[in-house]
Design a protein around this motif. Sequence first.
Motif, PDB file in Angstrom:
ATOM      1  N   PRO A   1      15.036   6.870   0.330  1.00  0.00           N
ATOM      2  CA  PRO A   1      14.961   6.633  -1.110  1.00  0.00           C
ATOM      3  C   PRO A   1      13.998   5.496  -1.448  1.00  0.00           C
ATOM      4  O   PRO A   1      13.393   4.890  -0.561  1.00  0.00           O
ATOM      5  N   GLY A   2      13.878   5.195  -2.754  1.00  0.00           N
ATOM      6  CA  GLY A   2      13.161   4.005  -3.191  1.00  0.00           C
ATOM      7  C   GLY A   2      11.943   4.276  -4.048  1.00  0.00           C
ATOM      8  O   GLY A   2      11.226   5.251  -3.830  1.00  0.00           O
ATOM      9  N   ALA A   3      11.748   3.388  -5.034  1.00  0.00           N
ATOM     10  CA  ALA A   3      10.568   3.435  -5.899  1.00  0.00           C
ATOM     11  C   ALA A   3      10.277   2.016  -6.367  1.00  0.00           C
ATOM     12  O   ALA A   3      11.177   1.307  -6.820  1.00  0.00           O
ATOM     13  N   ARG A   4       9.008   1.589  -6.232  1.00  0.00           N
ATOM     14  CA  ARG A   4       8.662   0.231  -6.672  1.00  0.00           C
ATOM     15  C   ARG A   4       7.167   0.093  -6.901  1.00  0.00           C
ATOM     16  O   ARG A   4       6.359   0.831  -6.326  1.00  0.00           O
ATOM     17  N   LEU A   5       6.818  -0.854  -7.761  1.00  0.00           N
ATOM     18  CA  LEU A   5       5.422  -1.246  -7.972  1.00  0.00           C
ATOM     19  C   LEU A   5       5.091  -2.300  -6.924  1.00  0.00           C
ATOM     20  O   LEU A   5       5.683  -3.375  -6.900  1.00  0.00           O
ATOM     21  N   VAL A   6       4.148  -1.983  -6.059  1.00  0.00           N
ATOM     22  CA  VAL A   6       3.802  -2.883  -4.959  1.00  0.00           C
ATOM     23  C   VAL A   6       2.794  -3.932  -5.383  1.00  0.00           C
ATOM     24  O   VAL A   6       2.899  -5.106  -5.024  1.00  0.00           O
ATOM     25  N   ALA A   7       1.794  -3.519  -6.138  1.00  0.00           N
ATOM     26  CA  ALA A   7       0.720  -4.435  -6.524  1.00  0.00           C
ATOM     27  C   ALA A   7       0.086  -3.964  -7.825  1.00  0.00           C
ATOM     28  O   ALA A   7       0.118  -2.773  -8.166  1.00  0.00           O
ATOM     29  N   GLU A   8      -0.502  -4.931  -8.538  1.00  0.00           N
ATOM     30  CA  GLU A   8      -1.198  -4.619  -9.786  1.00  0.00           C
ATOM     31  C   GLU A   8      -2.480  -5.447  -9.837  1.00  0.00           C
ATOM     32  O   GLU A   8      -2.439  -6.670  -9.711  1.00  0.00           O
ATOM     33  N   THR A   9      -3.602  -4.750  -9.951  1.00  0.00           N
ATOM     34  CA  THR A   9      -4.897  -5.411 -10.050  1.00  0.00           C
ATOM     35  C   THR A   9      -5.617  -4.882 -11.285  1.00  0.00           C
ATOM     36  O   THR A   9      -5.172  -3.905 -11.887  1.00  0.00           O
ATOM     37  N   PRO A  10      -6.730  -5.485 -11.668  1.00  0.00           N
ATOM     38  CA  PRO A  10      -7.477  -4.935 -12.802  1.00  0.00           C
ATOM     39  C   PRO A  10      -7.970  -3.514 -12.551  1.00  0.00           C
ATOM     40  O   PRO A  10      -8.241  -2.774 -13.502  1.00  0.00           O
ATOM     41  N   GLU A  11      -8.080  -3.114 -11.272  1.00  0.00           N
ATOM     42  CA  GLU A  11      -8.609  -1.791 -10.933  1.00  0.00           C
ATOM     43  C   GLU A  11      -7.536  -0.726 -10.758  1.00  0.00           C
ATOM     44  O   GLU A  11      -7.816   0.465 -10.937  1.00  0.00           O
ATOM     45  N   ALA A  12      -6.300  -1.120 -10.399  1.00  0.00           N
ATOM     46  CA  ALA A  12      -5.296  -0.091 -10.091  1.00  0.00           C
ATOM     47  C   ALA A  12      -3.896  -0.671 -10.016  1.00  0.00           C
ATOM     48  O   ALA A  12      -3.696  -1.877  -9.829  1.00  0.00           O
ATOM     49  N   TRP A  13      -2.923   0.226 -10.167  1.00  0.00           N
ATOM     50  CA  TRP A  13      -1.535  -0.040  -9.816  1.00  0.00           C
ATOM     51  C   TRP A  13      -1.266   0.640  -8.481  1.00  0.00           C
ATOM     52  O   TRP A  13      -1.666   1.783  -8.261  1.00  0.00           O
ATOM     53  N   ILE A  14      -0.563  -0.048  -7.580  1.00  0.00           N
ATOM     54  CA  ILE A  14      -0.151   0.549  -6.321  1.00  0.00           C
ATOM     55  C   ILE A  14       1.362   0.719  -6.375  1.00  0.00           C
ATOM     56  O   ILE A  14       2.103  -0.252  -6.528  1.00  0.00           O
ATOM     57  N   VAL A  15       1.826   1.965  -6.276  1.00  0.00           N
ATOM     58  CA  VAL A  15       3.258   2.248  -6.328  1.00  0.00           C
ATOM     59  C   VAL A  15       3.688   2.853  -4.994  1.00  0.00           C
ATOM     60  O   VAL A  15       2.916   3.536  -4.322  1.00  0.00           O
ATOM     61  N   GLU A  16       4.942   2.588  -4.617  1.00  0.00           N
ATOM     62  CA  GLU A  16       5.472   3.077  -3.348  1.00  0.00           C
ATOM     63  C   GLU A  16       6.768   3.843  -3.575  1.00  0.00           C
ATOM     64  O   GLU A  16       7.620   3.416  -4.359  1.00  0.00           O
ATOM     65  N   PHE A  17       6.898   4.973  -2.867  1.00  0.00           N
ATOM     66  CA  PHE A  17       8.111   5.777  -2.954  1.00  0.00           C
ATOM     67  C   PHE A  17       8.619   6.112  -1.552  1.00  0.00           C
ATOM     68  O   PHE A  17       7.833   6.314  -0.625  1.00  0.00           O
ATOM     69  N   GLY A  18       9.941   6.196  -1.432  1.00  0.00           N
ATOM     70  CA  GLY A  18      10.520   6.706  -0.201  1.00  0.00           C
ATOM     71  C   GLY A  18      10.193   8.181  -0.062  1.00  0.00           C
ATOM     72  O   GLY A  18      10.081   8.908  -1.058  1.00  0.00           O
ATOM     73  N   ALA A  19      10.058   8.638   1.169  1.00  0.00           N
ATOM     74  CA  ALA A  19       9.628  10.009   1.420  1.00  0.00           C
ATOM     75  C   ALA A  19      10.620  11.048   0.921  1.00  0.00           C
ATOM     76  O   ALA A  19      10.256  12.203   0.689  1.00  0.00           O
TER      77      ALA A  19
END
Length: 343
Positions: free
Chosen positions: A72-90
């Motif tokens: 499980p799992g869902a979270r915002l890992v990083a945020e930059t002016p160029e992109a959002w990096i999001v992570e999810f459990g498989a």
Amino acid sequence: MDIARAMSLRELNSFGLPAQAHTLVRLRRDADVRRMLALPELGTAPKLVLGGGSNIVLTRDPQAVVLKVEVPGARLVAETPEAWIVEFGAGVVWHDAVTWCLDHGLPGLENLALIPGTVGAAPVQNIGAYGLELADRFDSLDAVDLVTGRSVTLDKAACRFGYRDSVFKQDPMDGGLAGKSVITRVRLRLPRPWQPVLGYLDIERRMQETGIAAPDPRTLYDWVCAIRRAKLPDPGRIGNAGSFFKNPVVSAEQCRDIIARDPHLVHYPMGDGRFKLAAGWLIDACGWKGKSIGRAGVYERQALVLVNRGGATGAEVVTLARAIQESVYGRFGIRLEPEPVLL
């Protein structure tokens, strides 16, 4: 980690096909994989990784240990002016991940809404729809080696993405990872500022119908959901694996030759000068829409989708698929390739 014996897989594959796993292991974290590998009766046994079961046709009982990935799992890992990096459990349902992103103000996956399956299966197949592929939004993933138990992180280049293809489907003899690892987490890169992906016929029609030339993310998401629901059956009601065949890619010369005989051919230019043909159109042109062989059939609204009309076996689905392949090859000289894994 849960281990079950003699488990029916009918409810764990979206086609609803009958099969039984002699051993089913539910994995909810990386450590579960290592614990499973440490067990003498399971560690060296062949493995079959099962996500949402939406990309498989079961024609028999698997001889391998079935690994049901439920991380499980869902979270915002990083945020930059160029992109959002999001992570999810498989183990997260893919459509739930798309919706979660929108609900948290993180657009970029709208065109991939309602694709069946889990997040962990998405890179394996390099899922795609309406002008966008997972590879276009991919950042990296975590996986566990099914031999050594070691965790690894793979970037986009290491995943060797292709059209409905990745390193996870490729033969280990050629450097592939088919059957050698299980994906546990996936990270996606959502570009900023957001730009809609609109260059697809069905979406262009919606723009014309509504008069909305610049849809916002939620509107585009709603359009894609409506388009898919109008064309594709809900696996919860009618067993299916989504699009059954890949859209074939042909040379410009082949495309011109087919158009000379069938001017209404649905085709899309690619950046390398080749053309992608609509497999659904080819199948429909051969008269298969709505037809059946046994209890397996071609969906009435979309010829690209094969369905379980009730009590179908994997053998019936495969027989129908092969008949379609022969028909399309006989008329167009094109060999259709299935998207799901035929087991």
